[in-house]
Scaffold this motif. Structure first.
Motif, PDB file in Angstrom:
ATOM      1  N   ARG A   1       5.197 -14.630  46.081  1.00 61.36           N
ATOM      2  CA  ARG A   1       6.500 -14.058  45.698  1.00 61.36           C
ATOM      3  C   ARG A   1       6.486 -13.613  44.240  1.00 61.36           C
ATOM      4  O   ARG A   1       7.009 -12.555  43.896  1.00 61.36           O
ATOM      5  N   ARG A   2       5.899 -14.438  43.385  1.00 60.67           N
ATOM      6  CA  ARG A   2       5.815 -14.072  41.969  1.00 60.67           C
ATOM      7  C   ARG A   2       4.956 -12.827  41.783  1.00 60.67           C
ATOM      8  O   ARG A   2       5.288 -11.942  41.008  1.00 60.67           O
ATOM      9  N   ARG A   3       3.835 -12.786  42.494  1.00 60.01           N
ATOM     10  CA  ARG A   3       2.940 -11.619  42.400  1.00 60.01           C
ATOM     11  C   ARG A   3       3.645 -10.369  42.919  1.00 60.01           C
ATOM     12  O   ARG A   3       3.548  -9.298  42.313  1.00 60.01           O
ATOM     13  N   ASN A   4       4.366 -10.510  44.020  1.00 60.14           N
ATOM     14  CA  ASN A   4       5.105  -9.387  44.588  1.00 60.14           C
ATOM     15  C   ASN A   4       6.144  -8.885  43.592  1.00 60.14           C
ATOM     16  O   ASN A   4       6.298  -7.670  43.394  1.00 60.14           O
ATOM     17  N   SER A   5       6.856  -9.804  42.960  1.00 66.33           N
ATOM     18  CA  SER A   5       7.870  -9.427  41.980  1.00 66.33           C
ATOM     19  C   SER A   5       7.237  -8.684  40.798  1.00 66.33           C
ATOM     20  O   SER A   5       7.757  -7.664  40.338  1.00 66.33           O
ATOM     21  N   ALA A   6       6.097  -9.176  40.333  1.00 67.44           N
ATOM     22  CA  ALA A   6       5.402  -8.522  39.214  1.00 67.44           C
ATOM     23  C   ALA A   6       4.939  -7.123  39.613  1.00 67.44           C
ATOM     24  O   ALA A   6       5.063  -6.173  38.830  1.00 67.44           O
TER      25      ALA A   6
ATOM     26  N   LEU B   1       5.112 -19.269  46.982  1.00 65.22           N
ATOM     27  CA  LEU B   1       5.717 -19.075  45.677  1.00 65.22           C
ATOM     28  C   LEU B   1       4.852 -18.147  44.821  1.00 65.22           C
ATOM     29  O   LEU B   1       5.354 -17.228  44.177  1.00 65.22           O
ATOM     30  N   GLY B   2       3.546 -18.388  44.824  1.00 63.95           N
ATOM     31  CA  GLY B   2       2.630 -17.536  44.076  1.00 63.95           C
ATOM     32  C   GLY B   2       2.673 -16.090  44.555  1.00 63.95           C
ATOM     33  O   GLY B   2       2.667 -15.151  43.745  1.00 63.95           O
TER      34      GLY B   2
ATOM     35  N   SER C   1      12.442 -23.329  37.985  1.00 64.13           N
ATOM     36  CA  SER C   1      11.314 -24.169  37.628  1.00 64.13           C
ATOM     37  C   SER C   1      10.852 -24.965  38.842  1.00 64.13           C
ATOM     38  O   SER C   1      11.630 -25.295  39.727  1.00 64.13           O
ATOM     39  N   GLU C   2       9.553 -25.276  38.837  1.00 61.56           N
ATOM     40  CA  GLU C   2       8.985 -26.052  39.920  1.00 61.56           C
ATOM     41  C   GLU C   2       9.253 -27.530  39.662  1.00 61.56           C
ATOM     42  O   GLU C   2       9.299 -27.961  38.517  1.00 61.56           O
TER      43      GLU C   2
END
Length: 115
Positions: A95-100, A92-93, A2-3
């Motif tokens: 990284r999340r996009r890359n993971s998705a 962070l954004g 969590s942020e």
């Protein structure tokens, strides 16, 4: 993961309350504003209203000044800290996009490999 909670940008406090919460005299808050270090919101009548985010920034300014940093240098430090926070948020954004995207790619590979 969590942020961390971010202080609110909602302008709530008049200068007298903000000064008390920050532990500084009101003229110091006006000086910080004059130097462009903090920009409180203004009511229609022109009264300053400070947010929790403003108070957090004032605390950072005060800590830097107490450690011997000049107000001119404080401005540079704050700009660098703000840039760093923006870049961290963007990172962070990404990284999340890359993971998705990786998950989507894995799912598509599995679908295509199924006879």
């Amino acid at each position: 993961m969590s942020e961390p909670a971010r202080p609110s940008d909602r302008p709530l406090y008049p200068i007298s309350v903000a000064a008390e919460l920050a532990g500084l005299p009101a003229p110091t808050l006006r000086l910080y504003e004059d130097k462009g270090l903090v920009t409180p919101a203004r009511t229609e009548g022109g009264t300053r209203r400070y947010s929790d985010a403003d108070l957090a920034r004032i605390t950072r300014i005060s800590e830097l000044v107490e450690s011997g940093v000049t107000l001119a240098a404080v401005a540079m430090v704050l700009d660098l800290q703000d840039d760093n926070a923006d870049l961290s948020s963007q990172n962070l954004g990404l990284r999340r996009r890359n993971s998705a995207l990786r998950e989507d790619n894995t799912r598509l590979r599995r679908q295509n490999d199924t006879p």
